[in-house]
Enzyme design. Structure first.
Site, PDB file in Angstrom:
ATOM      1  N   GLU A 154       0.820  -1.214   0.000  1.00 47.38           N
ATOM      2  CA  GLU A 154       0.000   0.000   0.000  1.00 47.38           C
ATOM      3  C   GLU A 154       0.855   1.266   0.000  1.00 47.38           C
ATOM      4  OE1 GLU A 154      -2.977  -0.203   3.049  1.00 47.38           O
ATOM      5  OE2 GLU A 154      -3.590  -2.221   2.504  1.00 47.38           O
ATOM      6  N   GLY A 155       1.880   1.272  -0.849  1.00 48.64           N
ATOM      7  CA  GLY A 155       2.697   2.465  -1.021  1.00 48.64           C
ATOM      8  C   GLY A 155       3.881   2.577  -0.083  1.00 48.64           C
ATOM      9  N   LEU A 193       6.489   0.187   0.276  1.00 52.16           N
ATOM     10  CA  LEU A 193       7.713  -0.446  -0.211  1.00 52.16           C
ATOM     11  C   LEU A 193       8.083  -0.028  -1.626  1.00 52.16           C
ATOM     12  CD1 LEU A 193       7.412  -4.136   1.070  1.00 52.16           C
ATOM     13  CD2 LEU A 193       8.730  -2.250   2.046  1.00 52.16           C
ATOM     14  N   GLY A 194       7.180   0.580  -2.352  1.00 56.24           N
ATOM     15  CA  GLY A 194       7.474   0.980  -3.722  1.00 56.24           C
ATOM     16  C   GLY A 194       6.248   1.534  -4.400  1.00 56.24           C
ATOM     17  N   VAL A 195       6.444   2.026  -5.595  1.00 54.18           N
ATOM     18  CA  VAL A 195       5.346   2.550  -6.401  1.00 54.18           C
ATOM     19  C   VAL A 195       5.412   1.918  -7.780  1.00 54.18           C
ATOM     20  CG1 VAL A 195       5.173   4.748  -5.178  1.00 54.18           C
ATOM     21  CG2 VAL A 195       6.739   4.532  -7.115  1.00 54.18           C
ATOM     22  N   ARG A 230     -23.377   8.457  -0.423  1.00 54.72           N
ATOM     23  CA  ARG A 230     -22.568   8.678   0.784  1.00 54.72           C
ATOM     24  C   ARG A 230     -22.200  10.149   0.914  1.00 54.72           C
ATOM     25  NH1 ARG A 230     -16.866   5.952   0.544  1.00 54.72           N
ATOM     26  NH2 ARG A 230     -16.777   7.464  -1.153  1.00 54.72           N
ATOM     27  N   TYR A 263     -20.142  -7.650   0.926  1.00 57.96           N
ATOM     28  CA  TYR A 263     -19.906  -6.205   0.859  1.00 57.96           C
ATOM     29  C   TYR A 263     -21.004  -5.555   1.682  1.00 57.96           C
ATOM     30  CZ  TYR A 263     -17.645  -2.278  -1.516  1.00 57.96           C
ATOM     31  OH  TYR A 263     -16.901  -1.166  -1.807  1.00 57.96           O
TER      32      TYR A 263
END
Length: 352
Positions: free
Chosen positions: A30-31, A33-35, A177, A240
Site C-alpha cells: 500500500e505504497g 515499499l514501492g510505487v 454517501r 460487501y
C-alpha cells in the site's frame, strides 16, 4: 513478472517461479515499499454477447443458498458476474429508479403486488443480478445451467432491466454517501471474504455488534445496514456491507470517534465470525489496529524488517498496514522481547 528479451525488448510472463514475486509484495505494501511506474496490460477481445438478468428470492437465506450452488459450478459455467442484494438494497435501487424517471410508483406498486401473489414480500426479498458475457453458445450454456438452479431454489426471473439497474446502484451508492454528509449522516462500506462454512454467520454477527455499539453510544435514530454478496469462489464468497448512521446534534470530533467505534465493532465481528480483515480494500490506517488479530507478530516483524532494508530513510512514508503507527506500537514477538532495544528488528525510525 517480466524480463529483458534477447531482442532487446521486454517480455511479460503470466506466471514464473523465481524467488518472491515483487508485484504482490509492492502492491500489498500500500505504497510503503514501492510505487508502480509501468505495467503490462492484458487485452482480450470484446465479448460477442453481453446480457443482464435478475432473479428474485423470498429472503436472503434462500438467495445465499442459491449463490452457493452457483459457486459449485465450474468457473467457465458461471456468469461473468453474480451478485446477491438484500431487501434494503432492493428498496434503495427501486427508489433511485423512481427518482430518475424509471419505473413510476404505480408500476412499482403493481410489481410488488405481483410478487406478493407469488409469496414474495419486498420487505424480506433478496435478488441476484447477473451479467453474462462471451460467445452466444457460452452465454446460452450458462443461462441453461442457471435456469435449472433457479427452478430448484424456487426463485423467479426478474428481467434484464432490473439486473442492469442493480449494477447501476453500485455506482450510485458512492454519491449517496457524499450526499448524506450534508444531512450529518456518516456512512461507509466494509468487505470481507469468508469460507462457505462461515458465510451465513458473518452478516448477522455484524448487525448484532453494530446495533449493540450504537445503543452504547446513544446515537440518534437507528443504524442503516445493508449487505450484498458480490463475488463467488470455490472456497467462499465476498460480503460487501454498508453502514450509515445519523450524527445529528454531535460535535465533529464526537461524530468521528463514534463512527470509528462502530466500524471497529463491525470489523471485529467479521473476524470473530470467520471472515478476513479485507478482501480487496486493503488495510490502510483505519484497519491497522486490527492487524494483530489476523496476522502473527512474526510476520509483522518480517515486513517491518524488509521496510528497514529497502527504505531505511522511510522515503515512502505512507504509513499503511504493517508500517502504520498502530502496527508499530503492537506487542513485540517473543524473539524481539529477548533482544536489546537497539536491535534493527524493533522498527527503528519507521514510525516517524
Amino acid at each position: 513478472g517480466s524480463s529483458s528479451s534477447a531482442a532487446g525488448g521486454r517480455t511479460a510472463f503470466g506466471r514464473v517461479s523465481a524467488n518472491t514475486q515483487l508485484p504482490g509484495l509492492i502492491l500489498g505494501s500500500e505504497g510503503c515499499l514501492g510505487v508502480v511506474t509501468s505495467a503490462v496490460v492484458r487485452v482480450r477481445p470484446l465479448p460477442e454477447v453481453v446480457e443482464y438478468q435478475s432473479v428474485v428470492f423470498p429472503d436472503w437465506q434462500t438467495g445465499a443458498a442459491w449463490m452457493r450452488e452457483v459457486a459449485r459450478l465450474p468457473a467457465a459455467a458461471r456468469p461473468t458476474s453474480c451478485r446477491l442484494m438484500d431487501s434494503q438494497q432492493l428498496a434503495l435501487s427501486r427508489a433511485i429508479r423512481e427518482g430518475s424517471g424509471g419505473h413510476g410508483p404505480i408500476k412499482t406498486t403493481l410489481q410488488a403486488l405481483a410478487l406478493r401473489l407469488k409469496g414474495v414480500s419486498m420487505e424480506t426479498a433478496s435478488a441476484a443480478t447477473l451479467l453474462f458475457e462471451g460467445s452466444r453458445d457460452e452465454v446460452a450454456f450458462q443461462q441453461k445451467l442457471l435456469a435449472q438452479l433457479v427452478a430448484r431454489a424456487g426463485g423467479m426471473w426478474g428481467g434484464a432491466t432490473s439486473g442492469e439497474a442493480g449494477y447501476a446502484l453500485t455506482f450510485a451508492i458512492a454519491y449517496l454517501r457524499d450526499f448524506g454528509l450534508d444531512y450529518r449522516i456518516l456512512s461507509e462500506s466494509l468487505e470481507t471474504m469468508a469460507p462457505w462454512s462461515s458465510v451465513a454467520k458473518v452478516w448477522p454477527a455484524v448487525v448484532a455488534a453494530v446495533r449493540a455499539e450504537h445503543r452504547a453510544l446513544r446515537l440518534p435514530g437507528q443504524p442503516f445496514m445493508s449487505c450484498r454478496m458480490t463475488q463467488l469462489y470455490d472456497e467462499g464468497a465476498v460480503l460487501y456491507m454498508y453502514l450509515a448512521v445519523s450524527t445529528a446534534g454531535l460535535v465533529t470530533e464526537r461524530c468521528l470517534e463514534a463512527f470509528e467505534r462502530l466500524e471497529h465493532a463491525a470489523r471485529g465481528a467479521v473476524l470473530a465470525a470467520g471472515g478476513c480483515l479485507s478482501h480487496h480494500h486493503g488495510i490502510g490506517k483505519l484497519r491497522a489496529p486490527l492487524l494483530q488479530e489476523s496476522q502473527s507478530p512474526e510476520l509483522t516483524a518480517v515486513l517491518q524488517g524488509l521496510k528497514a532494508a529497502v527504505d531505511p530513510s522511510n522515503i515512502l512514508a505512507a504509513r499503511n498496514g504493517a508500517w502504520s503507527p498502530a502496527a508499530l506500537a503492537a506487542p513485540r514477538t517473543a524473539a524481539e522481547e529477548q533482544e536489546p532495544p537497539s536491535s534493527a528488528t524493533s522498527g527503528g525510525k519507521l514510525g516517524h
